[in-house]
Design a protein around this motif. Structure first.
Motif: not given
Ligand code: GLC
Length: 744
Positions: A474-488, A521-528
């Motif tokens: 969450i701390e990383a996300a708050l410092q960023a303009e956009v967040v990319i999450l890589s899950m799966g 924050k603007p969020l992109v989720v990638m699903l692997n």
């Protein structure tokens, strides 16, 4: 030169070529017979025996005798999981010490690349790009054959409608028509210009048959279905593989209607070798002949060998049933030597076609191996394939593509820096390839260079319940303009023996997604992953979602190409995504039932769940682009046609968005009334169409009676006159439609 003379010369040339070909073909048949005549019964049985190497295994290992001694004594016809020119040469030299010097063939699971790993087959199927898929296999064959391998146990062409089944990752999804086209492309890719070329490997259509219909999606489970369903849904890709010239088939672990595939005469002799005229050979799957004991179909390995050889299983992978019992079955008169000879001839014929009798070491060229194993051109092709496999599932407010000028990006999740997971199941841990594998972190770094500040947080583990990483994420996300999450799922969570009863995102992954979403924050989720997963909250609440499967060696670069707009996504789902496990099986080409629901909310005595909409979460054929495509109305050149005519269905497609892009325009039909009920939609065509932004183009499809055939109750494959609908759209749900009639 007069036209007449030219014609005569052409005829003479053609005749000569046919004669030479027949002479050459005849010479292989003759050469096979000449070897067969010299063989003892034990040597014949030896050719039907395949062992795994002692260095790696893809099934339960049997610890037994000295395989090299057995090779020397002509008791082994093939080995699998032997890799590299040095090792294959070593064993081939031992085979050359045998009395008749019959060469070994080396088989390997080259499923989606060999040294250069390509996207999972299901991911490649999402490209709907047949030439690209063929090229992918061409490179796999080039690398594998340079490494001493003659034969790949691929393509896996099992139709799968149940994502609980881990091997869904290995095939081409749920549709028999698309699956058949891809099966043909893969066989052509592997076999290239034909056996005998040292960059061609034998293809192996597997798993024959209907393995993907395992009850409950539980691997190795039984399969029970009508013969008509078998022909309508599960056999078409196998038929296409045979028609494309697949050199071999592999039978499957499952029973089909009570009879194990390895002992199934109907499948192997009546259909494959009989109706389809297959001239190659059938290898059993790992130990499947002996597993007929567990199935309760035979009492012991003696009976297993009798059942399998009688049913048309030519080569015994790893069960030792043939090695230990076949000679006895012949001497006791239970098996005619002609049955054994037929199997041996099929195998010898392929060894001749591969050129191994002329030069057993022709695939053992160490210099070529070194060159092909490290060929940068292969990586470029793999990256193209990977980009074409990424499905854009959601892109609210055009969050994607991200700007390359983005200053600070938070990259969070267990797969951002994952290395080998990118290779997916059925890949190899080469000692020197780690540096080749482009992680998602590295791919984004490569794309943005030093200007961008990338913040990393692991966030959570793949499948445990620890939330310890949430705060840092969450701390990383708050410092960023956009967040990319890589899950799966990890690479070993889909594949063989990897069935899951729960296909939700594992562990606490979706909780982490919610926590990051809550930052605003603007969020992109990638699903692997290698299968459709259930991620409803994410699908409903996160603005941008990319399905990135497992994309192979170049994964990170391909993902970055899409994330930052250097490639506009084109992929379309080859399989339906269920809303939950309870909805499985859900697939687009279902029958209508007598009480179809009128809409998502109709629960008035209709075929529907009271706690879930009937439709899948994401339908077959679905995939977005950074641009948008508008479909006009379908225009038909006629509204009825006879079986000797054709109908043309056209539509105007417009790129109405802000990016140039490619759309896979899909054509479906529905046969409104049949002598057996017909699906509400059947894919019968697609065209990949590139349009510049603002550009329009008329796309036309030709429909003939041939396209409207199906298996009736008597298993006759034919069309029936009557009323039809035609659908055209960018997926199986959002379509335009029109009506036409096929006249008698
Ligand atoms: C495995 C798989 C099959 C593979 C074979 C050899 O059990 O079922 O697809 O080709 O054994 O590795």
């Amino acid at each position: 030169m007069s036209v007449k003379l030219k014609a005569c010369l052409c005829l003479l040339l053609a005749t000569t070529q046919v004669f030479l070909c027949l002479a050459q073909k005849k010479s292989i048949d003759q050469r096979v017979d000449s070897v067969l005549r010299l063989m003892t019964l034990d040597e014949k049985v030896g050719q039907l025996n395949q062992y795994n190497g002692d260095f790696s295994s893809t099934g339960p290992i049997t610890k037994d005798g000295d395989k090299q001694r057995q090779i020397r004594q002509g008791q082994v016809g093939s080995m699998l999981n032997i890799m590299g020119t040095a090792h294959t040469r070593q064993l081939q030299e031992i085979a050359m010490e045998s009395r008749l010097k019959i060469p070994l063939i080396f088989g390997q699971d080259v499923i989606h690349g060999y040294k250069t790993i390509f996207p999972l087959p299901l991911a490649e199927a999402a490209s709907w790009d047949l030439p690209a898929i063929e090229k992918s296999e061409r490179i796999a064959a080039t690398e594998a054959s340079a490494s001493g391998i003659h034969w790949t146990f691929a393509p896996m062409v099992d139709i799968a409608r149940d994502p609980r089944w881990g091997r869904v990752m290995e095939g081409s999804g749920e549709d028999p028509w698309l699956g058949a086209l891809i099966a043909g492309a893969r066989v052509r890719g592997f076999q290239g210009k034909g056996l005998g070329n040292t960059d061609a490997v034998m293809a192996c259509a597997k798993h024959f048959a209907a393995y993907g219909a395992a009850i409950g999606g539980r691997d190795y489970n039984d399969v029970d279905m009508s013969e008509r369903q078998l022909w309508e849904t599960y056999l078409p890709p196998f038929k296409a593989a045979a028609e494309a010239g697949a050199a071999t088939f592999m039978n499957s672990f499952n029973t089909l209607n009570g009879i194990p595939a390895s002992g199934n005469k109907y499948l192997q002799r009546d259909i494959l070798k009989g109706k389809w005229g297959f001239k190659g050979f059938v290898v059993s799957d790992w130990g499947s002949i002996g597993e007929m004991i567990n199935h309760g179909y035979v009492k012991d390995n003696y009976e297993a060998a009798l059942s399998a050889i009688t049913a048309g299983s030519d080569m015994d992978m790893e069960s030792r049933s043939y090695k230990n019992n076949l000679a006895k079955l012949v001497t006791e008169g239970k098996v005619k030597i002609a049955i054994v000879d037929e199997a041996v001839k099929r195998i010898l014929k392929k060894k001749f076609e591969l050129g191994l009798f002329d030069d057993p070491f022709r695939f053992c060229n160490a210099e070529r191996e070194q060159r092909e194993m490290n060929n940068p051109a292969h990586l470029l092709v793999a990256r193209e394939m990977a980009k074409k496999s990424i499905v854009l599932l959601k892109n609210d407010k055009q969050l994607l593509p991200l700007s390359k000028q983005t200053k600070t990006i938070a990259l969070i999740g267990p797969f951002i820096k994952a290395v080998r997971d990118n290779l997916g199941f059925w890949s190899y841990d080469w000692p020197d390839d780690t540096a080749m594998i482009v992680t998602q972190w590295q791919g984004i770094k490569n794309k943005l260079g030093a200007d961008a500040k990338l913040l990393y947080a692991h966030g959570c583990n793949i499948k445990d319940t620890s939330r310890a990483g949430f705060v840092e994420a969450i701390e990383a996300a708050l410092q960023a303009e956009v967040v990319i999450l890589s899950m799966g799922e990890a690479r070993d969570m889909t594949g063989e023996a990897k069935s899951r009863s729960n296909i939700h995102l594992p562990g606490v992954q979706e909780e982490l997604i919610k926590a990051i979403q809550a930052t605003g924050k603007p969020l992109v989720v990638m699903l692997n992953t290698g299968r459709p997963l259930v991620f409803n909250w994410t699908a409903d609440n996160v603005p941008a979602i990319l399905y990135t499967w497992w994309l192979g060696t170049t994964a990170g670069d391909a993902i970055a190409d899409v994330l930052f707009g250097d490639y506009n996504p084109t992929a379309k789902l080859p399989i339906s995504f269920p809303r939950t496990e309870g909805q499985i099986p859900v697939y687009y080409n279902h029958y209508n039932t007598g009480r179809p629901a009128k809409n998502e909310n109709d629960l008035n005595y209709v075929s529907a769940y009271i706690d879930l909409p009937n439709s899948p979460k994401f339908p077959f054929g679905f995939g977005l682009s950074y641009t948008s495509f508008q479909y006009g109305e379908i225009q038909l050149n006629k509204t009825s046609f006879t079986p000797t005519e054709k109908l043309t269905a056209s539509i105007v497609l417009t790129n109405s968005g802000n990016f140039d892009g490619e759309e896979t325009v899909q054509l479906y039909i529905r046969d409104m009334v049949g002598s057996v009920v017909r699906p509400v939609k059947e894919l019968k065509g697609f065209q990949k169409v590139f349009l510049k932004k603002g550009e329009s183009k008329t796309i036309s499809f030709s429909i003939s009676a041939h396209d409207l055939r199906f298996y009736n109750n008597a298993l006759q494959y034919n069309f029936e006159a009557g009323d039809f609908k035609v659908f055209i759209g960018g997926n199986s749900r959002d379509v335009k439609q029109a009506n036409f009639q096929l006249k008698k």
